[in-house]
Design an enzyme around this catalytic site. Structure first.
Site, PDB file in Angstrom:
ATOM      1  N   ARG A 152       4.321 -19.540  68.775  1.00  0.00           N
ATOM      2  CA  ARG A 152       5.290 -18.621  68.174  1.00  0.00           C
ATOM      3  C   ARG A 152       5.374 -17.263  68.860  1.00  0.00           C
ATOM      4  O   ARG A 152       6.135 -16.405  68.418  1.00  0.00           O
ATOM      5  CB  ARG A 152       4.994 -18.473  66.679  1.00  0.00           C
ATOM      6  N   GLY A 174      -4.813 -25.731  61.114  1.00  0.00           N
ATOM      7  CA  GLY A 174      -5.603 -26.947  60.947  1.00  0.00           C
ATOM      8  C   GLY A 174      -5.902 -27.314  59.514  1.00  0.00           C
ATOM      9  O   GLY A 174      -6.830 -28.088  59.250  1.00  0.00           O
ATOM     10  N   GLY A 175      -5.146 -26.793  58.563  1.00  0.00           N
ATOM     11  CA  GLY A 175      -5.433 -27.036  57.146  1.00  0.00           C
ATOM     12  C   GLY A 175      -5.395 -28.499  56.754  1.00  0.00           C
ATOM     13  O   GLY A 175      -6.045 -28.905  55.790  1.00  0.00           O
ATOM     14  N   GLU A 176      -4.638 -29.310  57.499  1.00  0.00           N
ATOM     15  CA  GLU A 176      -4.565 -30.747  57.185  1.00  0.00           C
ATOM     16  C   GLU A 176      -5.759 -31.519  57.713  1.00  0.00           C
ATOM     17  O   GLU A 176      -5.845 -32.735  57.558  1.00  0.00           O
ATOM     18  CB  GLU A 176      -3.272 -31.338  57.762  1.00  0.00           C
ATOM     19  N   TRP A 179      -2.124 -20.017  59.419  1.00  0.00           N
ATOM     20  CA  TRP A 179      -1.516 -20.523  60.648  1.00  0.00           C
ATOM     21  C   TRP A 179      -0.243 -19.807  61.085  1.00  0.00           C
ATOM     22  O   TRP A 179       0.214 -20.009  62.210  1.00  0.00           O
ATOM     23  CB  TRP A 179      -1.251 -22.016  60.539  1.00  0.00           C
ATOM     24  N   ASN A 205      -2.341 -24.417  52.310  1.00  0.00           N
ATOM     25  CA  ASN A 205      -2.731 -25.301  51.210  1.00  0.00           C
ATOM     26  C   ASN A 205      -4.236 -25.537  51.181  1.00  0.00           C
ATOM     27  O   ASN A 205      -4.905 -25.521  52.216  1.00  0.00           O
ATOM     28  CB  ASN A 205      -2.027 -26.645  51.345  1.00  0.00           C
ATOM     29  N   ASP A 255       1.391 -29.158  48.562  1.00  0.00           N
ATOM     30  CA  ASP A 255       1.354 -28.613  49.927  1.00  0.00           C
ATOM     31  C   ASP A 255       2.248 -27.386  50.055  1.00  0.00           C
ATOM     32  O   ASP A 255       2.937 -27.206  51.054  1.00  0.00           O
ATOM     33  CB  ASP A 255       1.756 -29.671  50.960  1.00  0.00           C
ATOM     34  N   ASP A 263       1.987 -24.319  51.074  1.00  0.00           N
ATOM     35  CA  ASP A 263       1.316 -23.266  51.836  1.00  0.00           C
ATOM     36  C   ASP A 263       1.898 -21.901  51.485  1.00  0.00           C
ATOM     37  O   ASP A 263       3.120 -21.747  51.421  1.00  0.00           O
ATOM     38  CB  ASP A 263       1.511 -23.468  53.334  1.00  0.00           C
ATOM     39  N   ARG A 312       6.872 -20.721  50.135  1.00  0.00           N
ATOM     40  CA  ARG A 312       7.215 -22.129  50.339  1.00  0.00           C
ATOM     41  C   ARG A 312       7.522 -22.823  49.010  1.00  0.00           C
ATOM     42  O   ARG A 312       8.286 -23.789  48.965  1.00  0.00           O
ATOM     43  CB  ARG A 312       6.035 -22.807  51.048  1.00  0.00           C
ATOM     44  N   ASN A 332       9.822 -22.171  55.285  1.00  0.00           N
ATOM     45  CA  ASN A 332       8.612 -22.564  56.002  1.00  0.00           C
ATOM     46  C   ASN A 332       8.278 -21.520  57.053  1.00  0.00           C
ATOM     47  O   ASN A 332       8.241 -20.329  56.742  1.00  0.00           O
ATOM     48  CB  ASN A 332       8.805 -23.974  56.595  1.00  0.00           C
ATOM     49  N   TRP A 337      15.502 -23.836  60.407  1.00  0.00           N
ATOM     50  CA  TRP A 337      14.095 -23.811  60.822  1.00  0.00           C
ATOM     51  C   TRP A 337      13.819 -22.671  61.798  1.00  0.00           C
ATOM     52  O   TRP A 337      12.730 -22.539  62.335  1.00  0.00           O
ATOM     53  CB  TRP A 337      13.699 -25.154  61.453  1.00  0.00           C
TER      54      TRP A 337
END
Length: 598
Positions: A131, A191-193, A257, A275, A317, A319, A340, A411, A487
């Site tokens: 980003r 890396g939250g997932e 993130w 999340n 989820d 976030d 979100r 998002n 987006w």
């Protein structure tokens, strides 16, 4: 003759000084929009994405034409979510797969490229995006998908320092642009997932050495670091097991993130947190601090001064990473956040006290509203996914319909705030999902979800909508609907303009007061990045990165199928109004216009 010689020598000296100009914290705070340089993600550290430039305005924007376009090249395309930064006529722009380019901002000529060597086995959740970068001193600094930070010489592209954030094999990555706050570089983690532990780190931007680290999952210890790298305990975040049962806090997610914002008036940095892990909320009885929250941190001490949780015990989820944008309202310093979960929040920037909360999307099913006295949502219990063991086969819980879908009312795409109109311009999406829970166990480096889902559009004619919203009243002044989900981020200017891009490939400009679209340009691929504008050589430029990708084509279910016709790409586009600037105006040494001719 002597006077002419003296004048010439002074001019040479000023040009040399300008060429050696280094980015300082004072410049980041006060000169980013005054001189035309763009020195930070968010245009200013508050994240307002507002520029006072008005040479391009709502009456002449239709005359904008492309000046140059630059291709990132190769087969490494995918999503391009980068915001360029610009210093003294040089543009620094990151690209997918952890690349960064230095370009001449007026011609598009490539000055240098750095391509980070990525190992096998990286685990980015939502595309191989980046980003943007931070500028400080003579450095340009960016994060990589294998969870490292790299600092390069702005002029040559040589690596000055490189530091590891964490272990990519455990699921850590990094995609956000660092920010500089009072001489300190602040970064988050992705890396939250994968069951990582979210945190905010402060480093010396000149060396990359850690100054402090603050976890965003309750129960973990924070640290400060001396000049030799020795760490000292700096207090636990929250209280062990107060809002987390058992050992789940040890792999609790809450990744930071999207990065953060900073307000010099409060001395606080604001980071949104993701999340909690796993998604199964029945396993995590309690609020699960500091997930799905805004966390305000004292940049000097690394201590959490306040936090506000938008979705306690998250099950969808939702976030809370969305940017917290500070501004003035009714004599107070406050912050706005389009979460979100579909609600827009206004909090006191110094204390976190909730001032206002209202929906900014049209369909919300998980809560009926936000209690302004307690700050807590009024949950609708029957719309929360349940324990999968209670399902018919003991392997899949009953599905519930939830809106927004987990990709959110908003998002990663940053909104903008105009102090002229006193409105936020929010790129929003109307969609829902069927979601159900599944049994799950933590394994290092493996996905840690415990849920299944299908994203669904809610309307036949549109998904995305750019909305002008009054944070004081919660009223929407206007909206511009879009067939595909929005987006990309937003830019607003003193020229009464709002710029934003669409997945269909258009960069658009609208009248900030009325929403009337006054200009659009087809970039050739979907725009999922935020536009920028700057002044150089007496002329105002507008730029955006184009390249379809991000989370929607990877996770979007029925929506992804609806937009699978969209093409990938990787380009930087730059526009101006030919002749609008006339003759270059006199400038001070060190300004973007002066150095552009060097």
């Amino acid at each position: 003759m002597q006077l002419k010689l003296l004048t010439a020598l002074i001019a040479v000296g000023l040009a040399a000084t300008a060429a050696r100009a280094q980015v300082t914290d004072k410049m980041i705070q006060s000169e980013a929009t005054a001189t035309g340089n763009i020195l930070t993600w968010g245009i200013n550290t508050q994240g307002q994405r507002y520029s006072p430039l008005r040479q391009v305005n709502s009456t002449n924007a239709a005359k904008l034409l492309p000046v140059w376009a630059f291709s990132f090249g190769g087969e490494k395309q995918r999503g391009q979510e980068s915001q360029p930064v610009i210093m003294n006529g040089r543009m620094f722009v990151t690209a997918s797969y952890s690349r960064i380019f230095a370009l001449d901002a007026t011609t598009g000529k490539k000055l240098w490229k750095y391509e980070h060597r990525l190992p096998d086995g990286i685990m980015p959740c939502c595309d191989v995006v980046n980003r943007g970068a931070a500028l400080y001193d003579n450095l340009v600094i960016f994060a990589t998908l294998d969870a490292q930070l790299v600092a390069l010489d702005q002029k040559t592209g040589d690596v000055i320092w490189k530091e590891k954030i964490d272990d990519y094999a455990a699921g850590y990555s990094a995609t956000a642009a660092p920010i500089i706050a009072d001489g300190v570089m602040l970064t988050g983690v992705s890396g939250g997932e994968f069951g990582v532990v979210g945190r905010v780190e402060a480093r010396d931007p000149k060396t990359g050495k850690l100054l402090w680290m603050r976890p965003t999952v309750e129960g973990h210890m924070g640290y400060t670091y001396d000049k030799d790298g020795n760490k000292k305990e700096n207090g636990i975040s929250g209280t062990v097991n107060k809002s987390w049962p058992g050992d789940l806090w040890k792999t609790g997610g809450a990744a930071t993130w999207l990065g953060g914002t900073y307000d010099a008036k409060t001395g606080l940095a604001y980071f949104g947190t993701g999340n909690p892990a796993p998604w199964n909320s029945h396993l995590r009885q309690g609020d699960n601090l500091f997930s799905c929250s805004t966390v305000a941190i004292d940049v000097k001490t690394g201590q959490i001064k306040w936090s506000y949780q938008s979705t306690p015990n998250d099950s969808w989820d939702f976030d809370g990473v969305n940017e917290f944008v500070t501004f003035d309202m009714d004599g107070k310093r406050v912050g706005g956040k389009a979460d979100r979960n579909g609600f827009f929040y206004v909090n006191d920037a110094s204390t976190g006290q909730l001032i206002n909360a209202f929906p900014f999307v049209k369909k919300i099913t998980w809560a009926s509203g936000i209690d302004l006295k307690t700050g807590r949502p009024d949950f609708i219990p029957e719309n929360r996914p349940g324990d999968p063991i209670e399902g018919p086969d003991g392997k899949k819980g009953g599905a519930v319909f939830a809106a927004p879908g987990f990709l959110g009312g908003k998002n990663q795409m940053p909104m903008a705030y105009s102090p002229d109109t006193k409105m936020f311009y929010v790129p929003s999406n109307e969609w829902g999902m069927d979601i159900w829970n599944e049994p799950v166990a933590y394994k290092k480096g493996a996905a840690y979800l415990g849920a299944g889902f299908t994203i669904k559009p809610l309307n036949e004619d549109y998904i995305g909508s750019l909305r002008a919203i009054d944070p004081k009243t919660g009223k929407m002044a206007w909206e511009v609907k879009n067939g595909a989900p929005l987006w990309g981020g937003v830019l607003t200017t003193g020229g009464n303009l709002v710029f934003w891009g669409t997945p269909e490939g258009y960069l658009k400009a609208a009248d900030a007061k009325t929403g009337k679209v006054v200009w659009e340009f087809q970039t050739g691929s979907g725009v999922v990045a935020p536009p920028v504008t700057w002044m150089q050589g007496g002329e105002q430029y507008v730029s955006v990165v184009s390249g379809w990708g991000g989370a929607v084509p990877l996770w979007g279910g029925e929506v992804a199928k609806k937009v699978n016709l969209l093409e990938q790409g990787g380009m930087v586009w730059v526009f101006k109004i030919p002749g609008a600037g006339g003759s270059p105006r006199p400038v001070q040494a060190g300004s973007a216009a002066k150095v552009a001719s060097n």
